[in-house]
Motif scaffolding. Structure first.
Motif, PDB file in Angstrom:
ATOM      1  N   ALA A  61      -8.547   6.939   3.508  1.00  0.00           N
ATOM      2  CA  ALA A  61      -8.537   8.169   2.132  1.00  0.00           C
ATOM      3  C   ALA A  61      -7.678   6.974   1.308  1.00  0.00           C
ATOM      4  CB  ALA A  61      -8.175   8.602   2.846  1.00  0.00           C
ATOM      5  N   GLN A  62      -8.639   7.303   0.263  1.00  0.00           N
ATOM      6  CA  GLN A  62      -7.873   6.625  -1.236  1.00  0.00           C
ATOM      7  C   GLN A  62      -7.741   7.797  -2.363  1.00  0.00           C
ATOM      8  OE1 GLN A  62      -9.032   2.581  -2.311  1.00  0.00           O
ATOM      9  NE2 GLN A  62      -9.156   3.628  -4.928  1.00  0.00           N
ATOM     10  N   GLU A  63      -6.380   7.842  -2.629  1.00  0.00           N
ATOM     11  CA  GLU A  63      -6.568   8.356  -3.680  1.00  0.00           C
ATOM     12  C   GLU A  63      -5.752   8.200  -4.881  1.00  0.00           C
ATOM     13  OE1 GLU A  63      -6.254  12.193  -3.323  1.00  0.00           O
ATOM     14  OE2 GLU A  63      -7.349  12.140  -1.804  1.00  0.00           O
ATOM     15  N   THR A  64      -6.673   7.925  -6.355  1.00  0.00           N
ATOM     16  CA  THR A  64      -6.278   7.721  -7.671  1.00  0.00           C
ATOM     17  C   THR A  64      -5.081   8.312  -7.657  1.00  0.00           C
ATOM     18  OG1 THR A  64      -8.498   7.689  -8.330  1.00  0.00           O
ATOM     19  CG2 THR A  64      -6.780   7.913 -10.026  1.00  0.00           C
ATOM     20  N   VAL A  65      -3.408   7.946  -8.511  1.00  0.00           N
ATOM     21  CA  VAL A  65      -2.773   8.450  -8.830  1.00  0.00           C
ATOM     22  C   VAL A  65      -2.112   8.159 -10.262  1.00  0.00           C
ATOM     23  CG1 VAL A  65      -1.817   8.457  -6.473  1.00  0.00           C
ATOM     24  CG2 VAL A  65      -0.707   6.298  -8.132  1.00  0.00           C
ATOM     25  N   GLY A  66      -1.747   8.373 -11.110  1.00  0.00           N
ATOM     26  CA  GLY A  66      -1.404   8.088 -12.195  1.00  0.00           C
ATOM     27  C   GLY A  66       0.419   7.368 -12.155  1.00  0.00           C
TER      28      GLY A  66
ATOM     29  N   TYR B 279      -4.375  17.013  23.637  1.00  0.00           N
ATOM     30  CA  TYR B 279      -4.648  16.047  23.382  1.00  0.00           C
ATOM     31  C   TYR B 279      -3.455  15.260  22.532  1.00  0.00           C
ATOM     32  CZ  TYR B 279      -8.524  19.842  24.147  1.00  0.00           C
ATOM     33  OH  TYR B 279      -8.860  20.123  25.139  1.00  0.00           O
ATOM     34  N   ARG B 280      -4.043  13.869  22.899  1.00  0.00           N
ATOM     35  CA  ARG B 280      -2.860  12.559  22.825  1.00  0.00           C
ATOM     36  C   ARG B 280      -3.715  12.053  21.976  1.00  0.00           C
ATOM     37  NH1 ARG B 280      -1.058   9.519  27.055  1.00  0.00           N
ATOM     38  NH2 ARG B 280       0.553  11.373  27.978  1.00  0.00           N
ATOM     39  N   ILE B 281      -3.051  12.077  20.793  1.00  0.00           N
ATOM     40  CA  ILE B 281      -4.071  10.860  19.517  1.00  0.00           C
ATOM     41  C   ILE B 281      -2.745  10.251  18.789  1.00  0.00           C
ATOM     42  CG2 ILE B 281      -4.709  11.794  16.334  1.00  0.00           C
ATOM     43  CD1 ILE B 281      -3.909  14.520  17.199  1.00  0.00           C
ATOM     44  N   SER B 282      -3.379   8.969  19.559  1.00  0.00           N
ATOM     45  CA  SER B 282      -2.689   7.457  18.745  1.00  0.00           C
ATOM     46  C   SER B 282      -3.579   6.825  17.537  1.00  0.00           C
ATOM     47  CB  SER B 282      -3.267   6.509  20.453  1.00  0.00           C
ATOM     48  OG  SER B 282      -2.629   6.727  21.621  1.00  0.00           O
ATOM     49  N   THR B 283      -2.552   6.495  16.946  1.00  0.00           N
ATOM     50  CA  THR B 283      -2.853   5.822  15.447  1.00  0.00           C
ATOM     51  C   THR B 283      -2.394   4.172  15.267  1.00  0.00           C
ATOM     52  OG1 THR B 283      -2.367   8.024  14.663  1.00  0.00           O
ATOM     53  CG2 THR B 283      -2.795   6.373  13.124  1.00  0.00           C
ATOM     54  N   SER B 284      -3.120   3.643  15.189  1.00  0.00           N
ATOM     55  CA  SER B 284      -3.334   2.544  14.170  1.00  0.00           C
ATOM     56  C   SER B 284      -3.725   2.459  12.752  1.00  0.00           C
ATOM     57  CB  SER B 284      -3.325   1.064  14.645  1.00  0.00           C
ATOM     58  OG  SER B 284      -3.224   0.080  14.677  1.00  0.00           O
ATOM     59  N   VAL B 285      -2.871   2.491  11.639  1.00  0.00           N
ATOM     60  CA  VAL B 285      -2.497   1.894  10.471  1.00  0.00           C
ATOM     61  C   VAL B 285      -2.636   0.618  10.214  1.00  0.00           C
ATOM     62  CG1 VAL B 285      -1.642   2.227   8.414  1.00  0.00           C
ATOM     63  CG2 VAL B 285      -1.236   4.079   9.809  1.00  0.00           C
ATOM     64  N   GLN B 286      -4.367   0.446   9.635  1.00  0.00           N
ATOM     65  CA  GLN B 286      -4.245  -0.628   9.368  1.00  0.00           C
ATOM     66  C   GLN B 286      -4.000  -1.688   7.639  1.00  0.00           C
ATOM     67  OE1 GLN B 286      -6.363  -2.390  11.752  1.00  0.00           O
ATOM     68  NE2 GLN B 286      -5.643  -0.803  13.037  1.00  0.00           N
ATOM     69  N   ARG B 287      -4.029  -0.854   6.728  1.00  0.00           N
ATOM     70  CA  ARG B 287      -3.773  -0.828   5.766  1.00  0.00           C
ATOM     71  C   ARG B 287      -3.004   0.431   5.192  1.00  0.00           C
ATOM     72  NH1 ARG B 287      -8.137  -1.595   1.780  1.00  0.00           N
ATOM     73  NH2 ARG B 287      -9.829  -0.737   2.773  1.00  0.00           N
ATOM     74  N   PHE B 288      -2.053   0.367   4.269  1.00  0.00           N
ATOM     75  CA  PHE B 288      -1.444   1.507   3.455  1.00  0.00           C
ATOM     76  C   PHE B 288      -1.239   0.518   2.785  1.00  0.00           C
ATOM     77  CE2 PHE B 288       2.933   3.657   2.751  1.00  0.00           C
ATOM     78  CZ  PHE B 288       2.041   4.856   2.748  1.00  0.00           C
ATOM     79  N   GLU B 289      -1.863   0.607   1.421  1.00  0.00           N
ATOM     80  CA  GLU B 289      -1.791  -0.132   0.386  1.00  0.00           C
ATOM     81  C   GLU B 289      -0.852   1.610  -1.468  1.00  0.00           C
ATOM     82  OE1 GLU B 289      -5.494  -1.760  -0.877  1.00  0.00           O
ATOM     83  OE2 GLU B 289      -5.284  -2.787   1.277  1.00  0.00           O
ATOM     84  N   SER B 290      -0.672   0.499  -1.621  1.00  0.00           N
ATOM     85  CA  SER B 290      -0.076   1.066  -2.527  1.00  0.00           C
ATOM     86  C   SER B 290       0.621   0.362  -4.438  1.00  0.00           C
ATOM     87  CB  SER B 290       2.035   1.797  -2.589  1.00  0.00           C
ATOM     88  OG  SER B 290       2.489   2.165  -1.609  1.00  0.00           O
ATOM     89  N   ALA B 291      -0.201   1.098  -5.180  1.00  0.00           N
ATOM     90  CA  ALA B 291      -1.006   0.551  -5.994  1.00  0.00           C
ATOM     91  C   ALA B 291      -0.639   1.097  -7.589  1.00  0.00           C
ATOM     92  CB  ALA B 291      -2.492   0.235  -6.449  1.00  0.00           C
ATOM     93  N   PRO B 292       1.175   0.984  -7.877  1.00  0.00           N
ATOM     94  CA  PRO B 292       0.777   2.513  -9.102  1.00  0.00           C
ATOM     95  C   PRO B 292       0.204   2.241 -10.482  1.00  0.00           C
ATOM     96  CG  PRO B 292       2.952   0.907  -7.905  1.00  0.00           C
ATOM     97  CD  PRO B 292       1.484   0.810  -7.743  1.00  0.00           C
ATOM     98  N   GLY B 293       0.130   4.072 -10.862  1.00  0.00           N
ATOM     99  CA  GLY B 293      -0.927   3.432 -11.855  1.00  0.00           C
ATOM    100  C   GLY B 293      -2.399   4.155 -11.592  1.00  0.00           C
ATOM    101  N   LYS B 294      -2.609   3.910 -10.181  1.00  0.00           N
ATOM    102  CA  LYS B 294      -3.907   3.140  -9.645  1.00  0.00           C
ATOM    103  C   LYS B 294      -4.623   3.992  -8.322  1.00  0.00           C
ATOM    104  CE  LYS B 294      -4.191  -1.651 -11.411  1.00  0.00           C
ATOM    105  NZ  LYS B 294      -3.571  -3.066 -11.278  1.00  0.00           N
ATOM    106  N   TYR B 295      -3.682   3.567  -7.321  1.00  0.00           N
ATOM    107  CA  TYR B 295      -4.451   4.856  -6.444  1.00  0.00           C
ATOM    108  C   TYR B 295      -3.208   4.126  -5.411  1.00  0.00           C
ATOM    109  CZ  TYR B 295      -5.399  -0.635  -4.080  1.00  0.00           C
ATOM    110  OH  TYR B 295      -5.258  -1.630  -3.730  1.00  0.00           O
ATOM    111  N   ALA B 296      -3.527   4.911  -3.934  1.00  0.00           N
ATOM    112  CA  ALA B 296      -2.992   4.548  -2.640  1.00  0.00           C
ATOM    113  C   ALA B 296      -3.546   4.933  -1.958  1.00  0.00           C
ATOM    114  CB  ALA B 296      -2.051   6.210  -2.936  1.00  0.00           C
ATOM    115  N   LEU B 297      -3.586   3.259  -0.759  1.00  0.00           N
ATOM    116  CA  LEU B 297      -4.331   4.154   0.304  1.00  0.00           C
ATOM    117  C   LEU B 297      -3.939   4.384   1.258  1.00  0.00           C
ATOM    118  CD1 LEU B 297      -7.719   2.387   0.254  1.00  0.00           C
ATOM    119  CD2 LEU B 297      -6.277   1.911   1.923  1.00  0.00           C
ATOM    120  N   ILE B 298      -4.850   4.815   2.777  1.00  0.00           N
ATOM    121  CA  ILE B 298      -4.171   4.683   4.232  1.00  0.00           C
ATOM    122  C   ILE B 298      -5.962   4.299   4.320  1.00  0.00           C
ATOM    123  CG2 ILE B 298      -4.024   7.234   4.167  1.00  0.00           C
ATOM    124  CD1 ILE B 298      -2.298   6.186   6.823  1.00  0.00           C
ATOM    125  N   ASP B 299      -5.795   3.480   4.892  1.00  0.00           N
ATOM    126  CA  ASP B 299      -7.021   3.230   6.380  1.00  0.00           C
ATOM    127  C   ASP B 299      -6.225   2.893   8.043  1.00  0.00           C
ATOM    128  OD1 ASP B 299      -8.948   1.982   8.051  1.00  0.00           O
ATOM    129  OD2 ASP B 299      -9.001  -0.170   6.748  1.00  0.00           O
TER     130      ASP B 299
END
Length: 199
Positions: free
Chosen positions: A158-163, A118-138
């Motif tokens: 997927a967006q995760e709140t970070v310290g 099974y081939r899984i092809s991935t194109s990341v549209q956004r990979f955002e790093s906001a220190p003390g706020k969030y980490a996001l991958i789209d």
């Protein structure tokens, strides 16, 4: 005389300042510390293939790029990924999916004859790093059985709140990538079971 004495006192201080050790660079990984998935006890029922992940142009460098305000991003010279972000994301996804499914990522590796891949092809549209706020991958991704025309194309955000701190930021990205990997694993598992996967 006093001026000469003052210069004699200041000169060693300037020399020492010039010899000060530069601040160290810090390197981060999305996959280091994730653990190695246990090898299947028997030959895998199917394999996955994760080709190189594509990322936006601004992420084609090792320096960490962080969001610091509305429309503003800063490039951090001393905070770096251990490899380029595309490679970091790809390796983390590979470990997450193969671990979840108990299979092997056989990209560019021969597999047994007639074994499903099974081939899984991935194109990341956004990979955002906001220190003390969030980490996001789209990411937009697709899964298909190699040799088949049936393709499932999905989008995972997927967006995760970070310290505070870059260690927390990287940990948040690891959790976000794991969530995207779980979506992909679910689709592969459904296809391998003969079902009709949905996003």
């Amino acid at each position: 005389m006093m001026r000469a004495f003052a210069m004699a006192m200041v000169l060693p201080v300037l020399v020492l300042a010039g010899c000060a050790t530069p601040p160290p660079e810090h390197f981060y990984s999305l996959s280091n510390g994730m653990g190695v998935p246990a090898a299947p006890a028997v030959r895998a029922a199917y394999y996955i293939e994760l080709p190189a992940v594509t990322v936006p142009q601004q992420l084609t460098r090792a320096q960490m790029l962080v969001t610091t305000g509305e429309g503003r991003m800063d490039l951090l010279e001393l905070e770096r990924w251990s490899s380029l972000p595309a490679a970091e994301i790809g390796q983390a996804l590979s470990l997450a999916i193969s671990g979840e499914l108990g299979t092997i990522d056989a990209f560019r590796t021969p597999v047994p004859e007639k074994a499903p891949v099974y081939r899984i092809s991935t194109s990341v549209q956004r990979f955002e790093s906001a220190p003390g706020k969030y980490a996001l991958i789209d990411a937009v991704w697709s899964v298909r059985l190699v040799g088949s025309t049936q393709v499932l194309t999905c989008r995972s955000v997927a967006q995760e709140t970070v310290g505070a701190g870059y260690d927390e930021l990287v940990a948040g990205h690891r959790r976000a990538v794991a969530r995207v990997g779980a979506d992909m694993s679910k689709a592969v598992r459904a296809l391998a079971a003969g079902g009709t996967p949905t996003c």
